[in-house]
Each structure stands twice: as structure tokens, then as C-alpha cells.
Design an enzyme around this catalytic site. Sequence first.
Site, PDB file in Angstrom:
ATOM      1  N   HIS A 130       8.873   0.015   4.703  1.00  0.00           N
ATOM      2  CA  HIS A 130       7.791  -0.304   4.084  1.00  0.00           C
ATOM      3  C   HIS A 130       7.513  -1.627   3.635  1.00  0.00           C
ATOM      4  O   HIS A 130       8.091  -2.396   3.331  1.00  0.00           O
ATOM      5  CB  HIS A 130       8.286   0.529   3.275  1.00  0.00           C
ATOM      6  CG  HIS A 130       8.846   1.790   4.257  1.00  0.00           C
ATOM      7  ND1 HIS A 130       8.180   2.637   4.210  1.00  0.00           N
ATOM      8  CD2 HIS A 130      10.278   2.387   3.986  1.00  0.00           C
ATOM      9  CE1 HIS A 130       8.407   3.684   5.057  1.00  0.00           C
ATOM     10  NE2 HIS A 130       9.759   3.333   5.275  1.00  0.00           N
ATOM     11  N   PRO A 171       0.072   6.408   9.469  1.00  0.00           N
ATOM     12  CA  PRO A 171      -1.065   6.447   9.209  1.00  0.00           C
ATOM     13  C   PRO A 171      -1.759   5.202   7.624  1.00  0.00           C
ATOM     14  O   PRO A 171      -0.904   5.113   6.810  1.00  0.00           O
ATOM     15  CB  PRO A 171      -1.253   7.832   8.188  1.00  0.00           C
ATOM     16  CG  PRO A 171      -0.081   8.610   9.342  1.00  0.00           C
ATOM     17  CD  PRO A 171       0.899   7.632   9.390  1.00  0.00           C
ATOM     18  N   ASN A 172      -2.655   5.552   7.516  1.00  0.00           N
ATOM     19  CA  ASN A 172      -3.118   4.535   6.673  1.00  0.00           C
ATOM     20  C   ASN A 172      -3.162   2.550   6.520  1.00  0.00           C
ATOM     21  O   ASN A 172      -3.785   1.945   5.654  1.00  0.00           O
ATOM     22  CB  ASN A 172      -3.103   4.477   4.653  1.00  0.00           C
ATOM     23  CG  ASN A 172      -3.817   6.219   5.074  1.00  0.00           C
ATOM     24  OD1 ASN A 172      -4.805   6.996   5.449  1.00  0.00           O
ATOM     25  ND2 ASN A 172      -2.860   6.950   4.655  1.00  0.00           N
ATOM     26  N   TYR A 175       0.036  -2.690  -1.680  1.00  0.00           N
ATOM     27  CA  TYR A 175       0.095  -3.979  -0.500  1.00  0.00           C
ATOM     28  C   TYR A 175      -0.677  -5.275  -0.194  1.00  0.00           C
ATOM     29  O   TYR A 175       0.108  -5.690   1.027  1.00  0.00           O
ATOM     30  CB  TYR A 175      -0.704  -2.881   0.539  1.00  0.00           C
ATOM     31  CG  TYR A 175       0.329  -1.380   0.496  1.00  0.00           C
ATOM     32  CD1 TYR A 175       1.455  -0.626   0.838  1.00  0.00           C
ATOM     33  CD2 TYR A 175      -0.524  -0.409  -0.162  1.00  0.00           C
ATOM     34  CE1 TYR A 175       1.209   0.329   0.466  1.00  0.00           C
ATOM     35  CE2 TYR A 175       0.003   1.022  -0.035  1.00  0.00           C
ATOM     36  CZ  TYR A 175       0.755   1.178   0.491  1.00  0.00           C
ATOM     37  OH  TYR A 175       1.128   2.909   0.206  1.00  0.00           O
ATOM     38  N   ALA A 182       3.478   7.395   4.582  1.00  0.00           N
ATOM     39  CA  ALA A 182       3.682   9.145   4.460  1.00  0.00           C
ATOM     40  C   ALA A 182       4.346   9.373   5.680  1.00  0.00           C
ATOM     41  O   ALA A 182       4.863  10.923   4.972  1.00  0.00           O
ATOM     42  CB  ALA A 182       2.157  10.124   3.744  1.00  0.00           C
ATOM     43  N   ARG A 198      -6.603  -0.707   0.913  1.00  0.00           N
ATOM     44  CA  ARG A 198      -6.326   0.060   0.207  1.00  0.00           C
ATOM     45  C   ARG A 198      -4.990  -0.761  -0.504  1.00  0.00           C
ATOM     46  O   ARG A 198      -4.395  -1.319  -0.457  1.00  0.00           O
ATOM     47  CB  ARG A 198      -5.698   0.831   0.984  1.00  0.00           C
ATOM     48  CG  ARG A 198      -4.973   2.328   0.555  1.00  0.00           C
ATOM     49  CD  ARG A 198      -4.230   2.843   1.550  1.00  0.00           C
ATOM     50  NE  ARG A 198      -3.439   4.186   1.250  1.00  0.00           N
ATOM     51  CZ  ARG A 198      -1.960   4.039   1.826  1.00  0.00           C
ATOM     52  NH1 ARG A 198      -1.671   2.855   2.589  1.00  0.00           N
ATOM     53  NH2 ARG A 198      -0.919   4.816   1.182  1.00  0.00           N
ATOM     54  N   GLU A 242      13.931   0.708  10.228  1.00  0.00           N
ATOM     55  CA  GLU A 242      12.553   1.376   9.882  1.00  0.00           C
ATOM     56  C   GLU A 242      11.710   0.711   8.495  1.00  0.00           C
ATOM     57  O   GLU A 242      12.807   0.027   7.418  1.00  0.00           O
ATOM     58  CB  GLU A 242      12.616   2.261   8.066  1.00  0.00           C
ATOM     59  CG  GLU A 242      11.059   3.081   7.945  1.00  0.00           C
ATOM     60  CD  GLU A 242      12.481   4.538   7.249  1.00  0.00           C
ATOM     61  OE1 GLU A 242      11.999   4.946   6.137  1.00  0.00           O
ATOM     62  OE2 GLU A 242      12.372   5.302   7.709  1.00  0.00           O
ATOM     63  N   ARG A 290       8.272   4.276  -6.445  1.00  0.00           N
ATOM     64  CA  ARG A 290       7.260   4.013  -6.034  1.00  0.00           C
ATOM     65  C   ARG A 290       6.656   6.264  -6.655  1.00  0.00           C
ATOM     66  O   ARG A 290       9.030   6.553  -7.369  1.00  0.00           O
ATOM     67  CB  ARG A 290       6.347   3.916  -5.672  1.00  0.00           C
ATOM     68  CG  ARG A 290       6.139   2.529  -4.754  1.00  0.00           C
ATOM     69  CD  ARG A 290       5.137   2.619  -4.014  1.00  0.00           C
ATOM     70  NE  ARG A 290       3.363   2.874  -3.988  1.00  0.00           N
ATOM     71  CZ  ARG A 290       3.142   3.529  -3.221  1.00  0.00           C
ATOM     72  NH1 ARG A 290       3.212   2.627  -1.868  1.00  0.00           N
ATOM     73  NH2 ARG A 290       1.729   3.582  -3.339  1.00  0.00           N
ATOM     74  N   ASN A 301       6.711   1.373  10.910  1.00  0.00           N
ATOM     75  CA  ASN A 301       6.494   1.561   9.121  1.00  0.00           C
ATOM     76  C   ASN A 301       5.933   2.861   9.298  1.00  0.00           C
ATOM     77  O   ASN A 301       4.234   3.169   9.722  1.00  0.00           O
ATOM     78  CB  ASN A 301       5.785   0.580   8.800  1.00  0.00           C
ATOM     79  CG  ASN A 301       5.454   0.687   7.203  1.00  0.00           C
ATOM     80  OD1 ASN A 301       5.119   1.989   6.538  1.00  0.00           O
ATOM     81  ND2 ASN A 301       4.956  -0.623   6.274  1.00  0.00           N
TER      82      ASN A 301
END
Length: 147
Positions: free
Chosen positions: A99, A8-9, A21, A76, A16, A97, A106, A73
Site C-alpha cells: 500500500h 481499483p482507483n 498518494y 479498496a 486522486r 501486499e 487512516r 496493491n
Amino acid sequence: MLLILNGPNLNRLGLREPGVYGSQTIEDLERQCEAWGAELGETVTFRQSNFEGQLLEWVQEAQEQGFTGIVINPGALTHYSYALRDAISGQPLPVVEVHISNVDAREAFRHVSVTAAVCRGKISGLGFFGYRLAMEYLTESGVGVGA
């Protein structure tokens, strides 16, 4: 043959939170991963979805579709999707995984990954280059060959 999944996103890369990012888009990331795949002698399939169920199906079907490893990735979903965790755990392919941002630097809720424990490893905070490292691991370590 590697499967690269984005949750998502991530379709909003470049728009964004560019301070977190960066300014590159998901299309830039796809082109970069394809180029890295060519350097590594790997065919790369790149997919993104904002829908948890779609990601689950892609993970579950990956081996039958001939993939030898998955770079994911989860966005969320990393922090709460036990369904995605179970999908990763319930299939035999090695998964890394990734990111883009350093999730551990964060917000506190981002410090927990429910998916990392069922992945071969987790790469965080190295931008797009994290995808390259995950691809290299899956290709050069041999874990994705005939898995």
C-alpha cells in the site's frame, strides 16, 4: 518473473488525493518498477484493473504464465474482497501486499485487510518504495524461485 498488480482507483495516481498518494502517476510507478526489476535481474509485468474479476483471473493464471511471485496493491478490495483473498490463497506463488499510504493511520475501515493473512507480508506507508521492497523480497529471499 514478477507480476505486479494494482487494483481499483490506482489508475488515478497523481490526480486522486495527492496529499495521500503523491503526485506521481501510475505510469511513473510502472517505469520505476521496471527499472527496479532490471536492477534485480527480474522481468516485471505491470497490470492495473478497476475490476475485481480481472484481478482474480490474473492471480489465478500467474503460475501458468511463468511468474514466480506477485506484488499486489488491491486498493479498496483489501478491506472486503474475500474472493481476492481466496484467489491468492488458492494458488502457490508467494504474494506480497503493498500500500502506498499508511493504511493503519487512516480511516478505521482501512485498518482491516482480508488479504494480508494469505500473503507472505504486507508493506504499507512507504510510497512507491514499498513496491521495491516487495520485489527485493520475492527476488532475493528465494521464495519466488521455482515456487
